[in-house]
Design an enzyme around this catalytic site. Structure first.
Site, PDB file in Angstrom:
ATOM      1  N   GLY A  12      10.999   2.247   9.099  1.00  0.00           N
ATOM      2  CA  GLY A  12      11.972   2.148   8.002  1.00  0.00           C
ATOM      3  C   GLY A  12      11.308   1.871   6.663  1.00  0.00           C
ATOM      4  N   ARG A  16      15.959  -2.426   0.667  1.00  0.00           N
ATOM      5  CA  ARG A  16      16.484  -3.659   0.062  1.00  0.00           C
ATOM      6  C   ARG A  16      15.384  -4.578  -0.457  1.00  0.00           C
ATOM      7  NH1 ARG A  16      20.171  -4.601   5.319  1.00  0.00           N
ATOM      8  NH2 ARG A  16      18.555  -3.226   6.146  1.00  0.00           N
ATOM      9  N   ASP A 113      10.815  -6.351  11.861  1.00  0.00           N
ATOM     10  CA  ASP A 113      11.017  -7.259  10.727  1.00  0.00           C
ATOM     11  C   ASP A 113      11.491  -8.662  11.122  1.00  0.00           C
ATOM     12  OD1 ASP A 113      13.565  -6.558  11.481  1.00  0.00           O
ATOM     13  OD2 ASP A 113      14.195  -5.794   9.520  1.00  0.00           O
ATOM     14  N   GLU A 165      27.821  -2.532  13.622  1.00  0.00           N
ATOM     15  CA  GLU A 165      27.078  -2.739  12.377  1.00  0.00           C
ATOM     16  C   GLU A 165      28.044  -3.172  11.286  1.00  0.00           C
ATOM     17  OE1 GLU A 165      23.638  -2.689  12.181  1.00  0.00           O
ATOM     18  OE2 GLU A 165      24.151  -2.672  14.306  1.00  0.00           O
ATOM     19  N   LYS A 362     -22.368 -16.007  -7.732  1.00  0.00           N
ATOM     20  CA  LYS A 362     -21.954 -14.721  -7.197  1.00  0.00           C
ATOM     21  C   LYS A 362     -23.114 -14.107  -6.461  1.00  0.00           C
ATOM     22  CE  LYS A 362     -22.653 -10.849  -8.378  1.00  0.00           C
ATOM     23  NZ  LYS A 362     -23.031  -9.637  -9.091  1.00  0.00           N
ATOM     24  N   SER A 416     -32.853 -27.799 -18.090  1.00  0.00           N
ATOM     25  CA  SER A 416     -31.500 -27.510 -18.588  1.00  0.00           C
ATOM     26  C   SER A 416     -31.508 -26.404 -19.636  1.00  0.00           C
ATOM     27  CB  SER A 416     -30.899 -28.772 -19.203  1.00  0.00           C
ATOM     28  OG  SER A 416     -30.724 -29.721 -18.191  1.00  0.00           O
ATOM     29  N   ARG A 451     -40.097 -21.870 -25.902  1.00  0.00           N
ATOM     30  CA  ARG A 451     -39.260 -22.267 -27.026  1.00  0.00           C
ATOM     31  C   ARG A 451     -40.164 -22.472 -28.226  1.00  0.00           C
ATOM     32  NH1 ARG A 451     -38.181 -27.490 -23.366  1.00  0.00           N
ATOM     33  NH2 ARG A 451     -39.964 -28.620 -24.195  1.00  0.00           N
TER      34      ARG A 451
HETATM   35  C1  UD1 Z   1      19.312  -3.816  12.696  1.00  0.00           C
HETATM   36  C2  UD1 Z   1      20.410  -3.636  13.753  1.00  0.00           C
HETATM   37  C3  UD1 Z   1      21.402  -4.791  13.608  1.00  0.00           C
HETATM   38  C4  UD1 Z   1      20.684  -6.104  13.778  1.00  0.00           C
HETATM   39  C5  UD1 Z   1      19.525  -6.230  12.812  1.00  0.00           C
HETATM   40  C6  UD1 Z   1      18.696  -7.440  13.160  1.00  0.00           C
HETATM   41  C7  UD1 Z   1      20.682  -1.237  14.095  1.00  0.00           C
HETATM   42  C8  UD1 Z   1      21.502  -0.054  13.821  1.00  0.00           C
HETATM   43  N1  UD1 Z   1      21.079  -2.365  13.539  1.00  0.00           N
HETATM   44  O1  UD1 Z   1      19.923  -3.708  11.443  1.00  0.00           O
HETATM   45  O2  UD1 Z   1      22.416  -4.677  14.590  1.00  0.00           O
HETATM   46  O3  UD1 Z   1      21.580  -7.185  13.572  1.00  0.00           O
HETATM   47  O4  UD1 Z   1      18.662  -5.072  12.897  1.00  0.00           O
HETATM   48  O5  UD1 Z   1      17.744  -7.716  12.186  1.00  0.00           O
HETATM   49  O6  UD1 Z   1      19.715  -1.142  14.831  1.00  0.00           O
HETATM   50  N2  UD1 Z   1      13.606   1.540  11.536  1.00  0.00           N
HETATM   51  C9  UD1 Z   1      12.914   2.659  11.908  1.00  0.00           C
HETATM   52  N3  UD1 Z   1      13.428   3.891  11.632  1.00  0.00           N
HETATM   53  C10 UD1 Z   1      14.629   4.051  11.034  1.00  0.00           C
HETATM   54  C11 UD1 Z   1      15.341   2.895  10.649  1.00  0.00           C
HETATM   55  C12 UD1 Z   1      14.807   1.647  10.921  1.00  0.00           C
HETATM   56  O7  UD1 Z   1      11.814   2.564  12.465  1.00  0.00           O
HETATM   57  O8  UD1 Z   1      15.028   5.197  10.841  1.00  0.00           O
HETATM   58  C13 UD1 Z   1      13.030   0.198  11.825  1.00  0.00           C
HETATM   59  C14 UD1 Z   1      12.753  -0.610  10.592  1.00  0.00           C
HETATM   60  O9  UD1 Z   1      11.425  -0.381  10.140  1.00  0.00           O
HETATM   61  C15 UD1 Z   1      12.972  -2.035  11.075  1.00  0.00           C
HETATM   62  C16 UD1 Z   1      13.942  -1.900  12.201  1.00  0.00           C
HETATM   63  O10 UD1 Z   1      13.970  -0.548  12.559  1.00  0.00           O
HETATM   64  O11 UD1 Z   1      11.775  -2.610  11.571  1.00  0.00           O
HETATM   65  C17 UD1 Z   1      15.338  -2.354  11.789  1.00  0.00           C
HETATM   66  O12 UD1 Z   1      15.770  -1.591  10.707  1.00  0.00           O
HETATM   67  P1  UD1 Z   1      16.682  -2.187   9.559  1.00  0.00           P
HETATM   68  O13 UD1 Z   1      17.014  -1.116   8.625  1.00  0.00           O
HETATM   69  O14 UD1 Z   1      16.086  -3.421   9.027  1.00  0.00           O
HETATM   70  O15 UD1 Z   1      18.004  -2.551  10.416  1.00  0.00           O
HETATM   71  P2  UD1 Z   1      19.102  -3.614  10.059  1.00  0.00           P
HETATM   72  O16 UD1 Z   1      20.020  -3.060   9.066  1.00  0.00           O
HETATM   73  O17 UD1 Z   1      18.486  -4.922   9.777  1.00  0.00           O
HETATM   74 CA    CA Z   2      16.439  -5.639   9.455  1.00  0.00          CA
END
Ligand code: UD1
Ligand code: CA
Length: 505
Positions: A12, A16, A113, A165, A362, A416, A451
């Site tokens: 992802g 945000r 995350d 969601e 250094k 010095s 000097r």
């Molecule tokens: C997600 C969950 C939510 C949960 C929350 C917890 C889904 C749909 N929702 O929401 O229910 O409460 O985590 O923190 O799963 N990622 C990808 N590819 C994508 C999208 C996301 O690899 O296309 C990865 C992101 O890098 C991240 C993880 O998935 O590590 C979660 O993505 P994020 O967009 O943060 O999901 P949330 O909206 O937090």
């Molecule tokens: Ca998240």
């Protein structure tokens, strides 16, 4: 058949965060978010660990490659477009279902995350999944502020029926405080069958991983839920506020770890220790100390306030006085540094050597027992044993084009205010006279002086004083504040007595 593979979804963008850097590369206590999850995955899975990357894939891959030694063997797969968490997990299919057969009985799925998630919690989740013989087990927690998370919906009997969601949730669902942590254990064969059936029919138009919960229930498969009481473990970093919050918790955990290992901290809240740092017992950290990167601090050291040590190795019983910076340096036992010293990359202080106030090093080695105590710059220099580098010494290592080395051999004495113009060598036991500019090698045991001879004129100063007073009449009696001050002037009086009066005449 192996029991658990792990999938870390890290593709992802992290919109945000409002950052040029992919979310999973943002550091927490000195390590990228992703590090914690990949490390956790490796410690709990007995089969393959797959990391799904996508946004800034090259940077994320480079980080994973560079940290390879710290992880169990990894498979990295690409999610070319970020179409949702379900779509991300689907990308692991080639690795986890080779020839259509599951490589392990179950998969642990981790969002990338949630760096505070503990190993013990995940272990309990895996055990619960096995005990319940579930097709899917989901980790949840009761959040004081559930905003932004998927809500876990249960039926009248308390069974998990789906995850909604937030953007898709109705008013009643939004009021639910039990949230999805983003950590799941799923039977591998069920997982990939269910993922193939996902539809992106929701407010965000994404393939939600969370929809597999509803699919399992609809198929009559067993879905288990495990609620953890420690909500702080479950923070998913979506914004900088979350990041700051996670940072605080992580830093506190690290401090607790070292306090328990015998490190004294006078003000733990202001003591910042990166996750990879190690510290020996009986070391004392004063308020405002920062220990960064791969720093190793030995036992019995004292590090005083507002000093920072980055990526350095510090031996035993070393003292670092206040407001010093030690970066990519090696400091051997019983050396003393600071206050206000700066050790730059490539510096090495041998045993019992001493670097004092306003001294910068250094790419320089200071031999055992040698001292550079005051106002000195040593760059690209090798200093032998028991050398005294006098106050204000400067090695002139740069001619505008090249860097050159200075060699100062054992037991030499640099007076010095000397300047040593590199490349130059001061031999063993030689003496450089104070105030000298040394441009040629000094043989062992020699004296080098450069000097101009001193000129002394008897009574010269007295005559000059008399001369001056003759031309300047004595000051009228007045308070120090009215002296020389013009009426209505806002300026303070000049400290050069008489100046105003001369003008006023
Ligand atoms: C997600 C969950 C939510 C949960 C929350 C917890 C889904 C749909 N929702 O929401 O229910 O409460 O985590 O923190 O799963 N990622 C990808 N590819 C994508 C999208 C996301 O690899 O296309 C990865 C992101 O890098 C991240 C993880 O998935 O590590 C979660 O993505 P994020 O967009 O943060 O999901 P949330 O909206 O937090
Ligand atoms: Ca998240």
């Amino acid at each position: 058949m192996k029991k658990f593979s792990a999938i870390v979804i890290a593709a992802g963008r992290g919109k945000r965060m409002r950052s040029k850097t992919a979310k999973v590369l943002h550091p927490v206590a000195g390590r990228p978010l992703l590090w914690y999850m990949v490390s956790l995955a490796g410690r709990v899975a007995d089969a393959r660990v797959v990391v799904v990357i996508g946004h800034q894939a090259e940077r994320v891959r480079a980080f994973l490659e560079q940290s390879k030694a710290e992880f169990e063997p990894l498979d990295i797969v690409l999610q070319p477009d970020q179409l949702g968490t379900g779509h991300a997990v689907q990308q692991a299919r080639t690795v986890l279902m080779p020839n259509g057969k599951a490589a392990s009985r179950h998969c642990l799925i981790l969002n990338a995350d949630t760096p505070l998630l503990g190993r013990a919690t995940v272990k309990r989740l895996l055990a619960r999944h096995e005990k319940e013989k579930a097709a899917l087990t989901i980790l949840s927690t009761d959040a004081t502020d559930p905003r932004g998370y998927g809500r876990v919906v249960r039926d009248g009997k308390g069974h998990v029926v789906k995850v909604v969601e937030e953007p898709d949730a109705g008013r009643a669902e939004r009021a639910i405080r039990e949230v999805n942590v983003g950590t799941y254990v799923v039977e591998t064969s069920f997982l990939f069958k269910a993922l193939a059936r996902l539809r992106a029919r929701n407010v965000q138009g994404e393939y939600y991983l969370t929809d597999i919960v509803g699919l399992a229930v609809a198929e009559g498969r067993r879905v288990a839920g495990m609620k953890t009481a420690d909500a702080s473990e479950c923070i998913g970093v979506n914004t900088r506020e979350h990041l700051a919050c996670v940072e605080q918790v992580m830093r506190q955990r690290i401090r607790t770890r070292w306090l328990r290992a015998g490190v004294t901290m006078l003000d733990p809240r202001t003591t910042l220790i990166d996750d990879a740092v190690t510290i020996g017992a009986d070391t004392v950290l004063y308020p405002g100390v920062t220990l960064e990167g791969r720093t190793k601090i030995g036992a019995g050291c004292v590090i005083r306030s507002h000093s920072r040590v980055s990526n350095s190795v510090v031996g035993k019983s070393v003292t670092i006085e206040d407001s010093s910076v030690v970066d990519s340096a090696v400091v051997e036992d019983q050396a003393t540094i600071g206050p206000f010293a700066h050790l730059r990359p490539g510096s090495r202080l041998r045993k019992q050597s001493k670097v004092g106030n306003f001294v910068e090093l250094k790419n320089t080695e200071l031999g055992a027992g040698s001292k550079a105590n005051h106002l000195t710059y040593l760059g690209d220099t090798s200093v032998g044993k028991q050398v005294n580098v006098g106050a204000g010494t400067i090695t002139c290592n740069y001619d505008g084009y090249r860097k050159e080395r200075t060699m100062i051999e054992d037991e030499a004495f640099i007076g010095s205010g000397a300047q040593l113009i590199a490349p130059v060598r001061v031999g063993k036991g030689a003496v450089v006279g104070a105030g000298s500019t040394i441009t040629q090698d000094v043989p062992a045991d020699a004296l080098a002086l450069s000097r101009s001879p001193q000129v002394t004129r008897e009574e010269w100063a007295a005559k000059r004083r008399a001369d001056f007073l003759e031309k300047t009449p004595p000051a009228p009696k007045s308070t120090p504040f009215s002296r020389g001050r013009k009426k209505g002037s806002k300026e303070p009086p000049s400290p050069l007595a008489g100046e105003g009066r001369v003008r006023g005449k």
